[in-house]
Design a protein around this motif. Sequence first.
Motif: not given
Length: 772
Positions: A607-621
């Motif tokens: 109840t007392n702990f929360s975490m959010n993690v986001g990751l994006s990898l990108l290749h453009t050309e």
Amino acid sequence: MTRSSFAPVLLVGFASLALFPAAARAADAPADESASNTIVVTAQRRSEDAMKVPVAVSVLTTQALHDYQSAGADTLLSLSGKVPSLYVESTTGRIFPRFYIRGLGNIDFYLGASQPVSVIQDDVVEEHVVLKSNPAFDIAQVEVLKGPQGSLFGRNTTAGIVKFDSVQPSTDWNGQGSVSYSRYNSINADAGVGGPLSSDGSLSFRLSGLYQHRDNWISNTYAGPSDDGTVPGKNVMGGFNERDVRLQFLAKPTDALSLRLSGHYRDYDGSASIFYRGSIIKGTHTVPDNFDRTVVAYDEAQNNPQAYKTHGISLKADYDMGFATLTSITAWEHASGFSRGDTDGGAAANFGGVAPNICAVGCGESQGRLRSLNQWSQEVRIASPDTGRFKWQLGGIYFDSRDMTEFDQRAFFLTSNVLGTTPNPNNWVLLRNVNTSWAVFGQASYQLTDQLTATGGVRVTRDEKDTTLLKTANSIANVSTFGGATHVNLADTKPSWDASLLYSASRDLSFYARVARGFRGPTIQGRSAVFNSPFTTATSETNTSYEAGLKSAWLDGAVHFNLTGFYYVVKNIQLNGNDSNGNGVLFNANKAKGYGMEAELAIKPVTNFSMNVGLSLLHTEIQDPNVFAQTGAAGGVLSQTVLNPVVRVGNNYFAQINGNTLPNAPTFNLNISGRYDLPLGEGQGRLFVGGDFNMQGKVNYVLYKSVEYISNGNFELGLKAGYAFGRYEVAGFARNLTNKTNLVGVIDTSNYRAGIYNEPRVFGVMLSGSFR
């Protein structure tokens, strides 16, 4: 009390009203009383469990927004990097944020620029770049929809949508607010309060406000001559005042009919973007150890003033006919104001210039002024109920935007010619821009089996642009030397579509695949007329996007994990570079490709702990061997270390950009946020500590490759700690805790090598809470 001092007191007091009316009741309420493990989104114009939506969508909550904006940060620019694949920047101050999703955006700083990312605020499309800068406050939720979204929302879009939904009127009294004070006398107050206006609940309201202030904190140390009368001084720029209010009424005269009337007003003044000339050292992209964000040496531009006002009104009507709901959204938006900037970022005398020819080395100031803008939009759609195996929507939209835009160049502002340029009051242009568009669209989904649902949508859009040069940039004798066409009209009609499959393996696990085609209409760049250069144009672009992924929830929703892979091809992509005058130049390249992945993890193990993690990898050309972009040069000498093949034409250089990445497309983005609460005992509240971290990979700021105009490993850390009691919190916070200096933008002109940097470290205190 003066009018200027009364406004902040009034708004901070309003925030206090939103915080405290029900303190006694809230004292015993748990902080997460309203929390739900189900994430609800409106990515398909229906309120649905995100697990059941075959679209990559990221969500930002009210609490997260308050944390990011606690030091008075721009409510839109502060969203950059906070979810995978979203990047936001500006080289024109707070009145011109530029959004990028999966690397697709537009670096053009022209006030009439078209953007491939659409912004929707409370169901109203904000098309003009100034309207896109309207702050987000008293927000219920932000949704970032990735990939083409043309079949349902507003205007056509090739990159995605950033959708802001403010808290709506309700039949119960409720409110929220956040007030903070920090370094540089920074104040941030965001609040909303509302409730019923009639005893039967048929009429309710919501009043929302935002006030942001910061004192000037950047000093101008230049002590030489100035041709426009700029006076240096201590702490003369960098500050701002942001004042916003929104009032909504919700009427339900019958059980079947609801009417929401909303009006908003914005009054903003503050410094334009601060360029630091010479801060980018040739041969390196690292920030110099002795770089100081608090000092500039500007000989012009009156210390960078900027001010804008916007206001608008909308009416949304919903009528439930039983077999379907008919919705109408009518909206009008207006904006006007001006900007100004010392675009060379410093005094030319400090960079080798010698009077009277000092400006051959580089002087620059300009102003884009939106004299007036009127945007009308009308959308009508009919949709089936949210129940049943078969769901459908049909609709249409008409859009009309008309503006008068003025561009003033350096000689217009001058009062003397000590620096080698004769004043010219005729050195400005006036343009009339008209953009009309209509579209018809439809979408249907059918539950083929208990586990498999197919969805398809189609849209046909007509987009027309019309630009007329009403006044040319004339000589001192008021003689026109403009040789281009003074009127350009472009139009195109194209379909957009999407198709997807969603497989629900269980209540908590689903897989989806989607293919979509987006369309962005032709564009006209008229600002070039201020240099007596012809308009430049770009024809329509289309983006075909493929993506697949999974959405999952575990441990009764305590853990959410989403994973998406994507690939897209933008044909005839619209690009923007600069000429030797710093003038935006539009052109098309054959195509650009991009691919990558996005992952999001949200956990709440206890109840007392929360975490959010986001990751994006990108290749453009960029893929077009025949397209070149002009590079910065002065006197026939390149100002950067260009890594592409170059061609010299006179004193100008053009770089081949085939194979290059798209500008402002980070190779990776990592965002982490978390919070831990420590209960102190029954009825005694709790201590808490939280923080957020964002890091970005390599970012190229221009179309060509150079050693100088990139960043790699930019990061910022924010912390917050305090005491919570029920729904109320008092906390200390820090933004950019490590005081990291990040290059976030450049001016690619002449030999300026001027950079734009993030804000310095800020400490402060915050009071926030809600009642209902």
